[in-house]
Design a protein around this motif. Structure first.
Motif, PDB file in Angstrom:
ATOM      1  N   TYR A 140      11.725   8.714  -9.745  1.00 45.26           N
ATOM      2  CA  TYR A 140      12.820   8.795  -8.459  1.00 45.26           C
ATOM      3  C   TYR A 140      12.217   7.270  -7.485  1.00 45.26           C
ATOM      4  O   TYR A 140      11.121   7.065  -7.598  1.00 45.26           O
ATOM      5  N   VAL A 141      12.566   7.127  -6.595  1.00 44.58           N
ATOM      6  CA  VAL A 141      12.523   5.913  -5.586  1.00 44.58           C
ATOM      7  C   VAL A 141      12.787   6.035  -4.840  1.00 44.58           C
ATOM      8  O   VAL A 141      13.976   6.600  -3.985  1.00 44.58           O
ATOM      9  N   ASP A 142      12.280   6.388  -3.889  1.00 45.98           N
ATOM     10  CA  ASP A 142      12.135   5.916  -2.394  1.00 45.98           C
ATOM     11  C   ASP A 142      13.615   5.648  -1.858  1.00 45.98           C
ATOM     12  O   ASP A 142      14.347   4.445  -2.370  1.00 45.98           O
ATOM     13  N   ALA A 143      13.989   6.891  -0.861  1.00 47.35           N
ATOM     14  CA  ALA A 143      15.310   6.233  -0.472  1.00 47.35           C
ATOM     15  C   ALA A 143      15.888   4.696  -0.028  1.00 47.35           C
ATOM     16  O   ALA A 143      16.506   4.273  -0.440  1.00 47.35           O
ATOM     17  N   ASP A 144      14.828   4.561   1.004  1.00 48.94           N
ATOM     18  CA  ASP A 144      14.931   2.811   0.781  1.00 48.94           C
ATOM     19  C   ASP A 144      14.669   1.879   0.531  1.00 48.94           C
ATOM     20  O   ASP A 144      15.435   0.722   0.538  1.00 48.94           O
ATOM     21  N   TYR A 145      14.474   2.225  -0.570  1.00 50.74           N
ATOM     22  CA  TYR A 145      14.448   0.978  -1.973  1.00 50.74           C
ATOM     23  C   TYR A 145      15.266   0.763  -3.048  1.00 50.74           C
ATOM     24  O   TYR A 145      14.826   0.119  -4.049  1.00 50.74           O
ATOM     25  N   ILE A 146      16.185   1.890  -2.869  1.00 56.30           N
ATOM     26  CA  ILE A 146      17.140   2.081  -4.031  1.00 56.30           C
ATOM     27  C   ILE A 146      17.768   1.111  -4.308  1.00 56.30           C
ATOM     28  O   ILE A 146      18.104  -0.059  -3.529  1.00 56.30           O
ATOM     29  N   LYS A 147      18.522   0.235  -5.921  1.00 57.14           N
ATOM     30  CA  LYS A 147      19.080  -0.721  -6.275  1.00 57.14           C
ATOM     31  C   LYS A 147      18.493  -2.049  -5.643  1.00 57.14           C
ATOM     32  O   LYS A 147      18.986  -3.114  -4.888  1.00 57.14           O
ATOM     33  N   GLN A 148      17.362  -1.890  -5.883  1.00 57.05           N
ATOM     34  CA  GLN A 148      16.515  -3.250  -5.085  1.00 57.05           C
ATOM     35  C   GLN A 148      15.834  -3.440  -6.405  1.00 57.05           C
ATOM     36  O   GLN A 148      14.570  -4.566  -6.792  1.00 57.05           O
ATOM     37  N   GLY A 149      16.033  -3.021  -7.655  1.00 53.82           N
ATOM     38  CA  GLY A 149      15.053  -3.058  -8.950  1.00 53.82           C
ATOM     39  C   GLY A 149      13.801  -2.996  -8.548  1.00 53.82           C
ATOM     40  O   GLY A 149      13.257  -2.776 -10.317  1.00 53.82           O
ATOM     41  N   ILE A 150      13.280  -1.659  -8.414  1.00 49.86           N
ATOM     42  CA  ILE A 150      12.357  -0.530  -7.858  1.00 49.86           C
ATOM     43  C   ILE A 150      12.042   0.112  -9.616  1.00 49.86           C
ATOM     44  O   ILE A 150      11.073   0.022 -10.044  1.00 49.86           O
ATOM     45  N   GLY A 151      13.481   1.024  -9.206  1.00 52.84           N
ATOM     46  CA  GLY A 151      13.479   1.797 -11.174  1.00 52.84           C
ATOM     47  C   GLY A 151      13.701   1.317 -11.972  1.00 52.84           C
ATOM     48  O   GLY A 151      12.304   1.551 -13.190  1.00 52.84           O
ATOM     49  N   ARG A 152      14.094  -0.315 -11.678  1.00 48.48           N
ATOM     50  CA  ARG A 152      13.949  -1.279 -13.834  1.00 48.48           C
ATOM     51  C   ARG A 152      12.653  -1.475 -13.912  1.00 48.48           C
ATOM     52  O   ARG A 152      12.100  -1.550 -14.728  1.00 48.48           O
TER      53      ARG A 152
ATOM     54  N   GLY B 149       0.761  -0.586  -0.465  1.00 49.76           N
ATOM     55  CA  GLY B 149       0.178  -0.291   0.086  1.00 49.76           C
ATOM     56  C   GLY B 149       0.703   1.450  -0.117  1.00 49.76           C
ATOM     57  O   GLY B 149       0.343   2.694  -0.292  1.00 49.76           O
ATOM     58  N   LYS B 150       2.344   0.792   0.414  1.00 53.68           N
ATOM     59  CA  LYS B 150       2.949   2.527   0.693  1.00 53.68           C
ATOM     60  C   LYS B 150       3.616   2.475  -0.981  1.00 53.68           C
ATOM     61  O   LYS B 150       4.264   1.992  -1.297  1.00 53.68           O
ATOM     62  N   VAL B 151       3.626   3.944  -1.421  1.00 50.54           N
ATOM     63  CA  VAL B 151       4.327   3.953  -2.725  1.00 50.54           C
ATOM     64  C   VAL B 151       5.342   4.328  -2.003  1.00 50.54           C
ATOM     65  O   VAL B 151       5.858   5.056  -1.379  1.00 50.54           O
ATOM     66  N   ILE B 152       6.216   3.433  -3.491  1.00 50.96           N
ATOM     67  CA  ILE B 152       7.974   3.682  -2.842  1.00 50.96           C
ATOM     68  C   ILE B 152       8.753   4.283  -3.927  1.00 50.96           C
ATOM     69  O   ILE B 152      10.344   4.145  -4.225  1.00 50.96           O
ATOM     70  N   GLY B 153       8.306   4.039  -4.984  1.00 52.11           N
ATOM     71  CA  GLY B 153       9.095   4.588  -6.396  1.00 52.11           C
ATOM     72  C   GLY B 153       7.687   5.317  -7.462  1.00 52.11           C
ATOM     73  O   GLY B 153       6.366   4.728  -7.377  1.00 52.11           O
ATOM     74  N   VAL B 154       8.310   6.044  -8.622  1.00 52.87           N
ATOM     75  CA  VAL B 154       7.183   7.298  -9.854  1.00 52.87           C
ATOM     76  C   VAL B 154       8.293   7.098 -10.160  1.00 52.87           C
ATOM     77  O   VAL B 154       9.210   7.327 -10.548  1.00 52.87           O
ATOM     78  N   ILE B 155       7.372   7.169 -11.434  1.00 53.84           N
ATOM     79  CA  ILE B 155       7.806   7.421 -12.970  1.00 53.84           C
ATOM     80  C   ILE B 155       6.301   8.386 -13.934  1.00 53.84           C
ATOM     81  O   ILE B 155       5.649   8.162 -13.395  1.00 53.84           O
ATOM     82  N   GLY B 156       6.949   8.617 -14.763  1.00 52.92           N
ATOM     83  CA  GLY B 156       6.507   9.898 -15.805  1.00 52.92           C
ATOM     84  C   GLY B 156       6.790  10.251 -16.523  1.00 52.92           C
ATOM     85  O   GLY B 156       8.754  10.166 -17.019  1.00 52.92           O
ATOM     86  N   GLY B 157       6.313  10.152 -17.846  1.00 55.67           N
ATOM     87  CA  GLY B 157       6.789   9.978 -19.280  1.00 55.67           C
ATOM     88  C   GLY B 157       6.112  10.474 -20.364  1.00 55.67           C
ATOM     89  O   GLY B 157       4.588  10.201 -19.910  1.00 55.67           O
ATOM     90  N   GLY B 158       6.136  10.388 -21.458  1.00 56.97           N
ATOM     91  CA  GLY B 158       5.470  10.989 -22.781  1.00 56.97           C
ATOM     92  C   GLY B 158       6.028  10.444 -24.404  1.00 56.97           C
ATOM     93  O   GLY B 158       6.467  10.315 -24.096  1.00 56.97           O
ATOM     94  N   ILE B 159       4.837  10.968 -25.236  1.00 54.65           N
ATOM     95  CA  ILE B 159       6.122  10.690 -26.078  1.00 54.65           C
ATOM     96  C   ILE B 159       6.335  12.614 -26.299  1.00 54.65           C
ATOM     97  O   ILE B 159       5.502  13.077 -25.928  1.00 54.65           O
ATOM     98  N   VAL B 160       7.575  12.615 -27.123  1.00 52.91           N
ATOM     99  CA  VAL B 160       7.646  14.212 -27.094  1.00 52.91           C
ATOM    100  C   VAL B 160       7.918  13.911 -29.016  1.00 52.91           C
ATOM    101  O   VAL B 160       8.244  15.602 -29.602  1.00 52.91           O
ATOM    102  N   ASP B 161       8.078  13.112 -30.110  1.00 46.62           N
ATOM    103  CA  ASP B 161       8.202  13.233 -31.078  1.00 46.62           C
ATOM    104  C   ASP B 161       7.029  12.244 -32.026  1.00 46.62           C
ATOM    105  O   ASP B 161       6.878  10.363 -31.411  1.00 46.62           O
ATOM    106  N   SER B 162       7.129  11.465 -33.167  1.00 45.66           N
ATOM    107  CA  SER B 162       6.611  10.944 -33.394  1.00 45.66           C
ATOM    108  C   SER B 162       7.671   9.513 -33.729  1.00 45.66           C
ATOM    109  O   SER B 162       8.576  10.071 -34.108  1.00 45.66           O
ATOM    110  N   LYS B 163       7.119   8.778 -33.196  1.00 42.21           N
ATOM    111  CA  LYS B 163       8.047   7.192 -32.748  1.00 42.21           C
ATOM    112  C   LYS B 163       8.987   7.308 -31.320  1.00 42.21           C
ATOM    113  O   LYS B 163       9.502   6.041 -31.288  1.00 42.21           O
ATOM    114  N   VAL B 164       8.407   8.609 -30.419  1.00 45.38           N
ATOM    115  CA  VAL B 164       9.805   8.554 -29.837  1.00 45.38           C
ATOM    116  C   VAL B 164       9.505   8.952 -28.683  1.00 45.38           C
ATOM    117  O   VAL B 164       8.516   9.684 -28.070  1.00 45.38           O
TER     118      VAL B 164
END
Length: 178
Positions: free
Chosen positions: A105-117, A83-98
């Motif tokens: 960002y990932v909560d400091a307690d969960y860095i290097k645990q595969g969350i970012g990936r 139930g706790k948010v431990i990481g966030v990402i946002g993105g979008g389309i900037v150009d055709s096919k790009v």
């Protein structure tokens, strides 16, 4: 002898990746502020860092970005554990096919645990479904950890994005095929 608390790695299967809800706003703001402050450690102009934090990571903006999802902005995607948010990402389309990763960002307690990936993989799949075959990311040039992370994901250097007003805000842009 000093007792050291060792956190167990989260069970990978227990981490859910999903679109953020309005209830996640405070968690998103907190993780982004902490992450941006860490990423901007080499920036001397702390007032400018604070201004950027207030511009990008205020609750009103996050609320708007949760509500207004489109191809240009995929919405806030969160990694949730128990139930706790431990990481966030946002993105979008900037150009055709790009597609682009705008924020990760990932909560400091969960860095290097595969969350970012996991977050990047989720966003990448979304962008592929929209027909993208290339993905961009940019981050502070001074942020060696981000450079190593994105290289490990197959990104290659594309260019420096120079901030002529404040060189500490110069970024590296990287690219990969997806």
């Amino acid at each position: 002898m000093k007792q050291v608390e060792v956190k167990e790695n989260p069970n990978f299967e227990d981490v859910r990746i999903e679109l953020a809800t309005i209830e996640d706003i405070d968690s998103i703001v907190a993780i982004c502020i902490e992450g941006y402050a860490y990423a901007a450690t080499a920036v001397k102009d702390k007032q400018k860092v604070q201004e950027k934090v207030e511009e990008y990571y205020n609750p009103e903006r996050i609320l708007k970005e949760i509500k207004e999802v489109s191809a240009k902005w995929s919405g806030w995607i969160v990694a949730r554990l128990d139930g706790k948010v431990i990481g966030v990402i946002g993105g979008g389309i900037v150009d055709s096919k790009v597609g682009k990763i705008f924020v990760l960002y990932v909560d400091a307690d969960y860095i290097k645990q595969g969350i970012g990936r996991r977050l990047v993989d989720h966003l990448t799949q979304m962008q592929q479904l929209l027909g993208n075959n290339t993905q961009l990311v940019s981050f502070f040039k001074s942020n060696e950890e981000s450079l190593l992370f994105y290289k490990a994901l197959g990104f290659n250097y594309l260019q420096d994005i120079v901030d002529t007003e404040n060189p500490d805000f110069t970024s590296i842009e990287m690219i990969r095929d997806i």
